[in-house]
Design an enzyme around this catalytic site. Sequence first.
Site, PDB file in Angstrom:
ATOM      1  N   GLN A  88      18.358  22.654  -3.089  1.00  0.00           N
ATOM      2  CA  GLN A  88      18.988  22.954  -1.793  1.00  0.00           C
ATOM      3  C   GLN A  88      19.988  21.915  -1.274  1.00  0.00           C
ATOM      4  OE1 GLN A  88      17.860  24.102   2.819  1.00  0.00           O
ATOM      5  NE2 GLN A  88      16.239  24.238   1.355  1.00  0.00           N
ATOM      6  N   LYS A 102      23.907  17.733 -22.685  1.00  0.00           N
ATOM      7  CA  LYS A 102      23.263  16.774 -23.597  1.00  0.00           C
ATOM      8  C   LYS A 102      23.713  16.993 -25.045  1.00  0.00           C
ATOM      9  CE  LYS A 102      19.494  15.233 -20.787  1.00  0.00           C
ATOM     10  NZ  LYS A 102      18.087  15.374 -20.439  1.00  0.00           N
ATOM     11  N   GLU A 146      12.295  18.169   0.136  1.00  0.00           N
ATOM     12  CA  GLU A 146      12.409  18.293   1.596  1.00  0.00           C
ATOM     13  C   GLU A 146      11.337  17.553   2.416  1.00  0.00           C
ATOM     14  OE1 GLU A 146      14.630  20.245   3.753  1.00  0.00           O
ATOM     15  OE2 GLU A 146      13.481  19.027   5.141  1.00  0.00           O
ATOM     16  N   ASP A 183      16.957  18.581   3.275  1.00  0.00           N
ATOM     17  CA  ASP A 183      17.820  19.228   2.284  1.00  0.00           C
ATOM     18  C   ASP A 183      19.199  19.584   2.846  1.00  0.00           C
ATOM     19  OD1 ASP A 183      16.086  19.068   0.179  1.00  0.00           O
ATOM     20  OD2 ASP A 183      15.225  21.036   0.481  1.00  0.00           O
ATOM     21  N   GLY A 240      15.073  14.204  25.742  1.00  0.00           N
ATOM     22  CA  GLY A 240      15.964  13.392  26.567  1.00  0.00           C
ATOM     23  C   GLY A 240      15.351  13.161  27.935  1.00  0.00           C
ATOM     24  N   GLY A 241      16.191  13.099  28.935  1.00  0.00           N
ATOM     25  CA  GLY A 241      15.697  12.840  30.284  1.00  0.00           C
ATOM     26  C   GLY A 241      15.310  14.100  31.041  1.00  0.00           C
TER      27      GLY A 241
HETATM   28  N1  CAO Z   1      22.525  20.169 -19.335  1.00  0.00           N
HETATM   29  C1  CAO Z   1      21.633  19.320 -19.874  1.00  0.00           C
HETATM   30  N2  CAO Z   1      20.708  18.659 -19.140  1.00  0.00           N
HETATM   31  C2  CAO Z   1      20.708  18.869 -17.816  1.00  0.00           C
HETATM   32  C3  CAO Z   1      21.618  19.736 -17.184  1.00  0.00           C
HETATM   33  C4  CAO Z   1      22.565  20.406 -18.014  1.00  0.00           C
HETATM   34  N3  CAO Z   1      23.469  21.244 -17.507  1.00  0.00           N
HETATM   35  N4  CAO Z   1      21.367  19.735 -15.867  1.00  0.00           N
HETATM   36  C5  CAO Z   1      20.314  18.906 -15.662  1.00  0.00           C
HETATM   37  N5  CAO Z   1      19.919  18.375 -16.846  1.00  0.00           N
HETATM   38  C6  CAO Z   1      18.842  17.410 -17.080  1.00  0.00           C
HETATM   39  C7  CAO Z   1      19.070  16.094 -16.412  1.00  0.00           C
HETATM   40  O1  CAO Z   1      20.006  15.332 -17.148  1.00  0.00           O
HETATM   41  C8  CAO Z   1      17.665  15.501 -16.459  1.00  0.00           C
HETATM   42  O2  CAO Z   1      17.402  14.972 -17.716  1.00  0.00           O
HETATM   43  P1  CAO Z   1      16.637  13.559 -17.983  1.00  0.00           P
HETATM   44  O3  CAO Z   1      15.608  13.435 -16.909  1.00  0.00           O
HETATM   45  O4  CAO Z   1      16.088  13.746 -19.344  1.00  0.00           O
HETATM   46  O5  CAO Z   1      17.648  12.492 -17.906  1.00  0.00           O
HETATM   47  C9  CAO Z   1      16.779  16.744 -16.318  1.00  0.00           C
HETATM   48  O6  CAO Z   1      17.659  17.865 -16.469  1.00  0.00           O
HETATM   49  C10 CAO Z   1      16.000  16.843 -15.045  1.00  0.00           C
HETATM   50  O7  CAO Z   1      16.820  16.627 -13.938  1.00  0.00           O
HETATM   51  P2  CAO Z   1      16.194  16.245 -12.523  1.00  0.00           P
HETATM   52  O8  CAO Z   1      15.450  14.958 -12.595  1.00  0.00           O
HETATM   53  O9  CAO Z   1      17.279  16.261 -11.507  1.00  0.00           O
HETATM   54  O10 CAO Z   1      15.224  17.499 -12.254  1.00  0.00           O
HETATM   55  P3  CAO Z   1      13.713  17.617 -11.783  1.00  0.00           P
HETATM   56  O11 CAO Z   1      13.439  19.063 -11.738  1.00  0.00           O
HETATM   57  O12 CAO Z   1      12.784  16.791 -12.589  1.00  0.00           O
HETATM   58  O13 CAO Z   1      13.689  17.021 -10.291  1.00  0.00           O
HETATM   59  C11 CAO Z   1      14.402  16.876  -8.004  1.00  0.00           C
HETATM   60  C12 CAO Z   1      14.175  17.781  -9.214  1.00  0.00           C
HETATM   61  C13 CAO Z   1      15.077  17.698  -6.913  1.00  0.00           C
HETATM   62  C14 CAO Z   1      13.060  16.331  -7.496  1.00  0.00           C
HETATM   63  C15 CAO Z   1      15.343  15.707  -8.424  1.00  0.00           C
HETATM   64  O14 CAO Z   1      16.501  16.252  -8.983  1.00  0.00           O
HETATM   65  C16 CAO Z   1      15.701  14.780  -7.295  1.00  0.00           C
HETATM   66  O15 CAO Z   1      14.905  13.957  -6.842  1.00  0.00           O
HETATM   67  N6  CAO Z   1      16.964  14.864  -6.836  1.00  0.00           N
HETATM   68  C17 CAO Z   1      17.501  13.970  -5.847  1.00  0.00           C
HETATM   69  C18 CAO Z   1      16.986  14.309  -4.494  1.00  0.00           C
HETATM   70  C19 CAO Z   1      17.278  15.729  -4.128  1.00  0.00           C
HETATM   71  O16 CAO Z   1      18.399  16.182  -4.090  1.00  0.00           O
HETATM   72  N7  CAO Z   1      16.229  16.439  -3.748  1.00  0.00           N
HETATM   73  C20 CAO Z   1      16.432  17.681  -3.042  1.00  0.00           C
HETATM   74  C21 CAO Z   1      16.164  18.835  -3.771  1.00  0.00           C
HETATM   75  S1  CAO Z   1      16.173  20.172  -2.644  1.00  0.00           S
HETATM   76  O17 CAO Z   1      14.614  20.184  -2.056  1.00  0.00           O
END
Ligand code: CAO
Length: 416
Positions: A17, A75, A140, A169, A248-249
């Site tokens: 999001q 990748k 979030e 978010d 607020g107030g």
């Molecule tokens: N091709 C190849 N690999 C891809 C890709 C693509 N098009 N898009 C994503 N990936 C890979 C990433 O490179 C990553 O790989 P490695 O961990 O091996 O380096 C992997 O996908 C996972 O990505 P991620 O860590 O972003 O995903 P997750 O599901 O584990 O975590 C989230 C999700 C939201 C917790 C994390 O992305 C995060 O903390 N983001 C920052 C904060 C944020 O925006 N949070 C809000 C989300 S909305 O509630």
Amino acid sequence: MTKPLEGIKIIDFTHVQAGPACTQLLAWFGADVIKVERPGAGDVTRSQLRHVKDADALYFTMLNSNKRSLTLDTKTPQGKEVLTKLIKESDVMVENFGPGALDRMGFTWQYIQELNPGMILASVKGFSDGHHYEDLKVYENVAQCAGGAASTTGFWDGPPTVSAAALGDSNTGMHLAIGILTALHQKNRTGKGQKVAVSMQDSVLNLCRVKLRDQQRLDALGYLEEYPQYPHGEFSDVVPRGGNAGGGGQPGWVLKCKGWETDPNAYIYFTIQGHAWAPICKALGKPEWIDDPAYNTAEARQDKIFDIFAFIESWLADKTKFEAVDILRKFDIPCAPVLSMKEIANDPSLRKSGTVVEVDHPKLGKYLTVGSPIKFSDLTVEVTASPLLGQHTNEVLADLGYSQEEIAALHDAKAV
Ligand code: CAO
């Protein structure tokens, strides 16, 4: 008519999001937003909380309108090559991967700058760079807890409570959009790009600044006069949860109206604005309170504020929330009905202003979404359907100069 951001090309490396809310806003305003997604899977929200089999979930469609979708496995060597070309031709790259993911992919900020010195790299993370929690992945509600919203929301006799509003978010996405537009403005003058970073914790705190105000007042005085705990209750050394008190107030509260026993939203929010005391008394049929020294100043009213609210509830007992607001608006009293999502979805004013819009999607059919909350005199924001996974892959590759044979080879290699 040209749109304000037409000509700005954005690599949308976002998911869930926070990031998508930012890039959707920029797409509404005319930017060419290319959503880069993993082949076969795409943004996880495409399949989360689906209500129509095999169609993209509303979670996705409501955050990704007006964009193009490119599938790309960044990748693979071929995928990296495509991304490299895209970076050279784009103005902005927005990402909200977990900490370090972009570096692990091989696209460090230093390398991105080498490829395109004008590039603006915009990132969302849970915590800011260098923070002792910088390695954490964040969603979030985690951000609402870390940013001070949860400890100050809810009732004093209940646990910390998160808000339904996406403070962590979408709010962070809006902060990022402001950062991107600022960096674009500077780039227009200098030709140079820069990195724009927004953390979810910081964005929540930015909206909770009045609570940081209150902590300092509490430290100094030992009480907070506008909280329900004052003057009859107790304060500790931290800002308490204040229920539905006004921040607020102006004291305010959520008050029951006719039908509250069966309708969970038969309430209004009533604000006792200091200088509106006389009109309030007139509206409530209590003219004797206007000049009564026990009532006619905010200070005098404070110790009986809940008795006053109880009296207003007795006045509201035979009025629906809409009838009540129709009476109170004539007296210039700041108030509103508590609206359910169903009422909001069907509100003719919100439809007319384009704040709630109906969109047609090839697989999902018609659905409601939010339109731009920002209104312009010289731009009408049209919300179009979100793209299907990979809908524009071939088109984007052709724009990058790939021939039909090269595009077919990328498909064969499963790089797109
Ligand atoms: N091709 C190849 N690999 C891809 C890709 C693509 N098009 N898009 C994503 N990936 C890979 C990433 O490179 C990553 O790989 P490695 O961990 O091996 O380096 C992997 O996908 C996972 O990505 P991620 O860590 O972003 O995903 P997750 O599901 O584990 O975590 C989230 C999700 C939201 C917790 C994390 O992305 C995060 O903390 N983001 C920052 C904060 C944020 O925006 N949070 C809000 C989300 S909305 O509630």
